[in-house]
Design an enzyme around this catalytic site. Structure first.
Site, PDB file in Angstrom:
ATOM      1  N   SER A  93      38.755  -6.172  65.288  1.00  0.00           N
ATOM      2  CA  SER A  93      37.462  -6.328  65.980  1.00  0.00           C
ATOM      3  C   SER A  93      37.364  -7.781  66.436  1.00  0.00           C
ATOM      4  O   SER A  93      37.981  -8.669  65.827  1.00  0.00           O
ATOM      5  CB  SER A  93      36.308  -6.032  65.016  1.00  0.00           C
ATOM      6  OG  SER A  93      35.092  -6.548  65.531  1.00  0.00           O
ATOM      7  N   TYR A 150      32.607  -7.774  56.612  1.00  0.00           N
ATOM      8  CA  TYR A 150      33.215  -7.005  57.715  1.00  0.00           C
ATOM      9  C   TYR A 150      34.083  -7.928  58.564  1.00  0.00           C
ATOM     10  O   TYR A 150      35.232  -7.620  58.873  1.00  0.00           O
ATOM     11  CB  TYR A 150      32.118  -6.351  58.558  1.00  0.00           C
ATOM     12  CG  TYR A 150      32.651  -5.495  59.706  1.00  0.00           C
ATOM     13  CD1 TYR A 150      33.359  -4.335  59.446  1.00  0.00           C
ATOM     14  CD2 TYR A 150      32.430  -5.864  61.027  1.00  0.00           C
ATOM     15  CE1 TYR A 150      33.858  -3.550  60.497  1.00  0.00           C
ATOM     16  CE2 TYR A 150      32.902  -5.085  62.076  1.00  0.00           C
ATOM     17  CZ  TYR A 150      33.622  -3.924  61.804  1.00  0.00           C
ATOM     18  OH  TYR A 150      34.108  -3.156  62.840  1.00  0.00           O
TER      19      TYR A 150
HETATM   20  N1  LIG Z   1      32.130   0.713  67.194  1.00  0.00           N
HETATM   21  C1  LIG Z   1      32.309  -0.602  67.340  1.00  0.00           C
HETATM   22  O1  LIG Z   1      31.459  -1.326  67.901  1.00  0.00           O
HETATM   23  C2  LIG Z   1      33.582  -1.220  66.861  1.00  0.00           C
HETATM   24  C3  LIG Z   1      33.865  -2.536  67.287  1.00  0.00           C
HETATM   25  C4  LIG Z   1      35.013  -3.151  66.829  1.00  0.00           C
HETATM   26  C5  LIG Z   1      35.868  -2.466  65.990  1.00  0.00           C
HETATM   27  N2  LIG Z   1      35.577  -1.195  65.584  1.00  0.00           N
HETATM   28  C6  LIG Z   1      36.504  -0.545  64.657  1.00  0.00           C
HETATM   29  O2  LIG Z   1      36.994   0.636  65.239  1.00  0.00           O
HETATM   30  C7  LIG Z   1      37.366   1.550  64.214  1.00  0.00           C
HETATM   31  C8  LIG Z   1      36.789   2.910  64.518  1.00  0.00           C
HETATM   32  O3  LIG Z   1      35.384   2.787  64.509  1.00  0.00           O
HETATM   33  P1  LIG Z   1      34.419   3.727  65.355  1.00  0.00           P
HETATM   34  O4  LIG Z   1      33.426   2.831  65.998  1.00  0.00           O
HETATM   35  O5  LIG Z   1      35.192   4.688  66.166  1.00  0.00           O
HETATM   36  O6  LIG Z   1      33.688   4.458  64.145  1.00  0.00           O
HETATM   37  P2  LIG Z   1      32.929   5.841  64.027  1.00  0.00           P
HETATM   38  O7  LIG Z   1      32.587   6.406  65.342  1.00  0.00           O
HETATM   39  O8  LIG Z   1      31.858   5.579  63.025  1.00  0.00           O
HETATM   40  O9  LIG Z   1      34.033   6.740  63.364  1.00  0.00           O
HETATM   41  C9  LIG Z   1      34.421   6.452  62.083  1.00  0.00           C
HETATM   42  C10 LIG Z   1      35.593   7.315  61.714  1.00  0.00           C
HETATM   43  O10 LIG Z   1      36.034   6.879  60.434  1.00  0.00           O
HETATM   44  C11 LIG Z   1      36.279   8.012  59.653  1.00  0.00           C
HETATM   45  N3  LIG Z   1      36.132   7.644  58.263  1.00  0.00           N
HETATM   46  C12 LIG Z   1      35.087   6.978  57.701  1.00  0.00           C
HETATM   47  N4  LIG Z   1      35.289   6.866  56.383  1.00  0.00           N
HETATM   48  C13 LIG Z   1      36.486   7.456  56.124  1.00  0.00           C
HETATM   49  C14 LIG Z   1      37.241   7.670  54.948  1.00  0.00           C
HETATM   50  N5  LIG Z   1      36.790   7.265  53.749  1.00  0.00           N
HETATM   51  N6  LIG Z   1      38.427   8.301  55.035  1.00  0.00           N
HETATM   52  C15 LIG Z   1      38.879   8.752  56.217  1.00  0.00           C
HETATM   53  N7  LIG Z   1      38.209   8.574  57.386  1.00  0.00           N
HETATM   54  C16 LIG Z   1      37.026   7.949  57.324  1.00  0.00           C
HETATM   55  C17 LIG Z   1      35.233   9.011  60.118  1.00  0.00           C
HETATM   56  O11 LIG Z   1      35.665  10.328  59.910  1.00  0.00           O
HETATM   57  P3  LIG Z   1      35.144  11.304  58.746  1.00  0.00           P
HETATM   58  O12 LIG Z   1      33.676  11.066  58.577  1.00  0.00           O
HETATM   59  O13 LIG Z   1      35.506  12.661  59.283  1.00  0.00           O
HETATM   60  O14 LIG Z   1      35.962  10.935  57.564  1.00  0.00           O
HETATM   61  C18 LIG Z   1      35.259   8.759  61.622  1.00  0.00           C
HETATM   62  O15 LIG Z   1      36.298   9.501  62.224  1.00  0.00           O
HETATM   63  C19 LIG Z   1      36.889   0.936  62.904  1.00  0.00           C
HETATM   64  O16 LIG Z   1      37.977   0.311  62.257  1.00  0.00           O
HETATM   65  C20 LIG Z   1      35.889  -0.102  63.354  1.00  0.00           C
HETATM   66  O17 LIG Z   1      35.772  -1.164  62.428  1.00  0.00           O
HETATM   67  C21 LIG Z   1      34.466  -0.557  66.004  1.00  0.00           C
END
Ligand SMILES: NC(=O)c1ccc[n+]([C@@H]2O[C@H](COP(=O)([O-])OP(=O)(O)OC[C@H]3O[C@@H](n4cnc5c(N)ncnc54)[C@H](OP(=O)(O)O)[C@@H]3O)[C@@H](O)[C@H]2O)c1
Length: 278
Positions: free
Chosen positions: A140, A155
């Protein structure tokens, strides 16, 4: 479409950035292993990928905070067909450190740091032996915020670890034909914000990217040979300047004597001092 891409394993593929990766990689000709906890969502995505792109799509239900489940995923990563790991699983616990529930803080570090590290390690040996493979770590931009944290200090620190781990691992593995890419999204339109208790609508919308654009940029960056991709950064020269400034510190980071500003810096003073003072 390339039919010889092999198999990509995507963690947290049931939603957000991970689900988009699964779709884009299937379009590019990869078979998929989809990992997350919500089996229903994974099955629906797998069916879509099979139907739309004719790819194999396997569901591997795993809670990546559970060590037995982590071992299952590690074992799958050690199979010969794996050519890409997208280490995407991550959560964001918000708030000041002193107010944080320690179990939530630990779960975040477990998922964002330890799991990503274990999975990369598990896949790396086979990739190095086959001299082929890509490890993509979703970090990130908060990794770069230092003393101006966003979301939470823990984080940001977890993502700074992932950036450092990616850069270091890439330098270890690049000689073996394995690429390691860190992707640094800024604020992205996914469910992560709501789960973290932050209203995405409260952010300036000019700062929020769609997950499709993040993944599109990340894959384009990988195609261009980038090892660190910051989808929103307009001028890559800014990242290069950051790396140059960091590299300029290297010759002076480890020396026999402390710097002068700490009082005993000069070599002459050191040599003049008696043995007991040294
Ligand atoms: N959104 C942002 O603004 C942003 C910015 C920078 C970086 N990121 C990074 O991008 C990545 C993906 O984030 P996102 O925004 O796509 O998140 P999201 O939409 O909240 O999706 C989170 C995913 O993580 C899975 N997950 C959560 N806990 C888990 C566990 N204990 N075991 C296995 N799977 C788990 C969830 O699936 P289940 O509930 O089915 O397990 C879901 O598929 C993360 O590493 C996040 O830090 C996000």
């Amino acid at each position: 479409m390339n039919h010889r891409q092999g198999t990509a394993l995507v963690t947290a593929a049931s939603a957000g950035i991970g689900a988009v990766y699964a779709d884009r990689l299937a379009r590019r000709g990869y078979n998929l292993v989809l990992v997350a906890r919500d089996e229903g969502k994974l099955n629906a995505l797998a069916a879509t990928l099979r139907e739309r792109f004719g790819r194999k799509a396997e569901v591997l239900r795993a809670d990546l905070t559970n060590v037995d489940d982590i071992r299952k995923v590690e074992a799958r990563l050690q199979a010969d067909d794996i050519t890409m790991l997208v280490n995407n699983a991550g959560i964001a616990v918000t708030g000041p450190t002193i107010d944080m529930n320690p179990d939530c803080l630990e779960a975040m570090i477990q998922l964002n740091v330890l799991v990503a590290t274990r999975l990369a390690r598990a896949v790396a040996l086979g990739m190095a032996q086959r001299r082929k493979g890509d490890i993509v770590n979703i970090a990130s931009v908060v990794a770069l915020r230092g003393d101006q944290p966003a979301i939470s200090v823990g984080y940001g620190a977890s993502k700074a670890y992932l950036l450092a781990f990616s850069e270091g691992l890439d330098s270890e593995l690049s000689l073996c034909g394995v690429r390691v890419q860190a992707v640094l999204p800024g604020a992205t339109h996914t469910g992560l914000w709501e789960k973290s208790g932050i209203k995405l609508s409260a952010l300036p919308q000019s700062n929020v990217m769609q997950a499709g654009d993040i993944v599109g940029a990340a894959l384009a960056g990988l195609d261009q040979g980038e090892r660190v991709t910051i989808p929103a950064l307009p001028d890559v020269a800014d990242w290069d300047a950051f790396k140059t400034a960091r590299a300029a510190l290297l010759p002076n980071l480890s020396r026999r004597l402390p710097a002068k500003r700490y009082g005993r810096g000069s070599i002459a003073k050191h040599l003049a001092a008696g043995p007991s003072e040294r």
